[in-house]
Design a protein around this motif. Structure first.
Motif, PDB file in Angstrom:
ATOM      1  N   GLU A  97       0.853  -1.189   0.000  1.00 44.63           N
ATOM      2  CA  GLU A  97       0.000   0.000   0.000  1.00 44.63           C
ATOM      3  C   GLU A  97       0.886   1.235   0.000  1.00 44.63           C
TER       4      GLU A  97
ATOM      5  N   GLY B  90      -5.517  -1.812  -5.703  1.00 37.13           N
ATOM      6  CA  GLY B  90      -6.591  -1.467  -4.780  1.00 37.13           C
ATOM      7  C   GLY B  90      -7.612  -0.594  -5.474  1.00 37.13           C
TER       8      GLY B  90
ATOM      9  N   SER C  75      -3.938   3.200  -1.913  1.00 34.63           N
ATOM     10  CA  SER C  75      -3.760   2.305  -3.064  1.00 34.63           C
ATOM     11  C   SER C  75      -3.341   3.081  -4.305  1.00 34.63           C
TER      12      SER C  75
ATOM     13  N   CYS D 176       0.279   2.382  -5.567  1.00 33.57           N
ATOM     14  CA  CYS D 176       0.407   1.055  -6.177  1.00 33.57           C
ATOM     15  C   CYS D 176      -0.269   1.015  -7.542  1.00 33.57           C
TER      16      CYS D 176
END
Length: 368
Positions: free
Chosen positions: A232, A258, A265, A268
């Protein structure tokens, strides 16, 4: 490495204008750390990129005193100093031009011929991130890898606790000397960490956990591992710096996807979108991309346990078709499942994010 050579290497580390790249250049030219201090100054000045400013302080007795004092600390605390050409120095880190000439280790660390993965992420971990770390460690455990992180709040400690609970070796890379622990709240994990791995740092006992040290520490996390996983991260953060460093070292980078609305998120998702990281939903994705194989006696271990298991009717139809028929083209899946192309494409993406299928070259897909 002998005591005089370690002290000489420490002395090179102490001199302000000589960083790791320059130190390696001097050592390569002279043959050893001690030889650098025995060579004549006008010989050293002939080395490309070496000037008077760089060598200022080379023979200053103050830095020798500091090196000897630090060596006494290392000896007293049973801390191992690994030279960058020694066998016990992290193999992958040897290939990094800016890797430290010395690293200091404490605990029960054995890095030789081992699979090493770094896991990094936000300090503000969510319940999703915690569950992801625990599931990933459980899935990867049959391969007995070493899990590296930074011992910080959040993703770091969640991963390292999960590793210790499963008896895996885990290594914490610190941004300060081994005479202290940061954050202090994690002192309670020190004994178990040293039993299941331990601590690594390039910093002396005089170093404090300053901001710049964390950024410098990140290159060790990225450099000593075969792959780095970001679990995360917000849009900015140290874990994204680590991912960039890993890419710069030509290592594999993975990121847990995510929801686009989730603050932690976004980093990422951006790594995946910009093709700076492979999408990872389970340990099977990492194993596939790295070409790792299970030992025969462990083939039945539950490596493909999924983090997401709820499928709607369309997803179930497509997944079942791929399970029964192996690798298939997008168009073939659409035709056989009686779905329009756009619907098939979105369904396949959903299944990929749930870790149930993987895309292959040529618009092929297969069930994992």
């Amino acid at each position: 490495m002998t005591e005089p050579e370690i002290i000489a290497a420490l002395r090179l580390q102490a001199i302000p204008n000589i960083g790791d790249i320059t130190a390696k250049k001097l050592i390569s030219h002279c043959g050893s750390p001690m030889a650098v201090f025995k060579d004549k100054l006008h010989h050293l000045l002939k080395i490309e990129g070496i000037g008077q400013f760089t060598l200022k302080g080379l023979h200053d007795a103050m830095y020798l005193d500091e090196a000897e004092s630090e060596y006494q600390f290392l000896s007293k605390e049973n801390i191992v100093a690994s030279y960058f050409m020694d066998e016990d120095y992290p193999t992958y880190l040897k290939h990094c031009v800016d890797g430290p000439i010395l690293i200091f280790k404490k605990g029960n660390i054995n890095l030789r011929e081992r699979r090493i993965i770094s896991v990094v992420g936000t300090r503000n971990i969510t319940s999703y991130g915690t569950a992801f770390c625990e599931a990933f460690v459980e899935e990867i455990a049959p391969l007995d890898p070493i899990l590296v992180s930074g011992f910080a709040y959040g993703v770091d400690i969640a991963t390292q606790k999960a590793a210790m609970e499963r008896g895996l070796q885990t290594v914490a890379c610190l941004a300060h000397g081994l005479n202290q622990i940061y954050p202090k709240a994690h002192k309670k994990y020190v004994t178990q960490m040293e039993r299941n791995g331990g601590f690594i740092t390039e910093f002396w006992s005089s170093s404090k956990p300053d901001r710049e040290n964390f950024l410098k520490r990140n290159r060790i996390i990225a450099g000593m591992s075969e792959a780095t996983l970001v679990v995360e991260s917000a849009e900015k953060g140290g874990s994204l710096v680590t991912a960039d460093l890993a890419n710069g070292y030509n290592r594999e980078v993975f990121a847990a996807p995510g929801r686009c609305t989730d603050k932690y998120s976004r980093g990422c998702n951006d790594l995946i979108k910009r093709q700076k990281a492979h999408l990872l939903t389970s340990a099977a994705d990492l194993i596939y991309h790295l070409g790792w194989e299970l030992e025969e006696k462990k083939e039945k271990s539950p490596l493909q346990k999924q983090l997401f298991i709820d499928l709607d009717e369309t997803e179930n139809s497509v997944y079942s078709y791929l399970q029964l028929n192996g690798k298939q083209l997008l168009d073939t899946v659409a035709l056989e499942c009686k779905l329009p192309i756009f619907k098939t494409s979105s369904t396949l993406l959903n299944l990929e994010m749930k870790g149930l299928i993987r895309p292959l070259p040529g618009k092929l897909f297969e069930a994992i």
